[in-house]
Design a protein around this motif. Structure first.
Motif, PDB file in Angstrom:
ATOM      1  N   ASP A  62       6.325  -2.378   7.665  1.00 32.52           N
ATOM      2  CA  ASP A  62       4.917  -2.058   7.904  1.00 32.52           C
ATOM      3  C   ASP A  62       4.580  -1.914   9.381  1.00 32.52           C
ATOM      4  N   ARG A 115       2.010   0.694  11.171  1.00 30.30           N
ATOM      5  CA  ARG A 115       1.040   1.223  10.208  1.00 30.30           C
ATOM      6  C   ARG A 115      -0.310   0.535  10.413  1.00 30.30           C
ATOM      7  N   ALA A 116      -1.359   1.287  10.239  1.00 34.51           N
ATOM      8  CA  ALA A 116      -2.711   0.717  10.308  1.00 34.51           C
ATOM      9  C   ALA A 116      -2.969  -0.083   9.036  1.00 34.51           C
ATOM     10  N   PRO A 117      -3.729  -1.160   9.140  1.00 36.83           N
ATOM     11  CA  PRO A 117      -4.044  -1.926   7.927  1.00 36.83           C
ATOM     12  C   PRO A 117      -4.890  -1.077   6.974  1.00 36.83           C
ATOM     13  N   LEU A 118      -4.749  -1.356   5.693  1.00 35.39           N
ATOM     14  CA  LEU A 118      -5.524  -0.631   4.700  1.00 35.39           C
ATOM     15  C   LEU A 118      -6.989  -1.047   4.780  1.00 35.39           C
TER      16      LEU A 118
END
Length: 112
Positions: A4, A7-10
């Motif tokens: 991860d 990656r930007a947090p959801l």
């Protein structure tokens, strides 16, 4: 490198207008739901786990390394089922503290 990493947090799910109009309404809705259902947690836990809940909680805490004399913090303690299992494991020389933002869940006056 983590899967991860980078990656930007959801983002959280969109506001469910049917139940609440904004984040403050969401918090009020969830707080009311947990307050209303807390008194039934103990009975429901026994039913849905077929009575295995106490064994599973004790086993999970032992696997996590909880031993007599230790100090434990149960965050989002709810009705305190995990905290109770932890208290039995740490014994009289240990200490367990339960923390929950919903007062009705962990209140000694509430028969949860």
């Amino acid at each position: 490198m983590s899967h991860d990493e980078g990656r930007a947090p959801l983002p959280p799910h969109p506001t469910l207008d049917r139940y609440y109009a904004d984040p403050a309404g969401q918090r009020a809705f969830l707080d009311a739901m947990f307050e209303a259902t807390a008194p039934h947690y103990g009975r429901l836990d026994g039913l849905v786990s077929f009575g295995s809940g106490p064994y599973y909680r004790r086993y999970a805490l032992q696997r996590a390394g909880l031993e007599p004399g230790m100090v434990a913090l149960d965050v989002a303690t709810g009705t305190g089922l995990v905290a109770q299992a932890a208290r039995a494991l740490v014994g009289p020389t240990g200490r367990v503290t339960g923390l929950d933002r919903i007062s009705g869940c962990s209140s000694p006056a509430a028969p949860c």
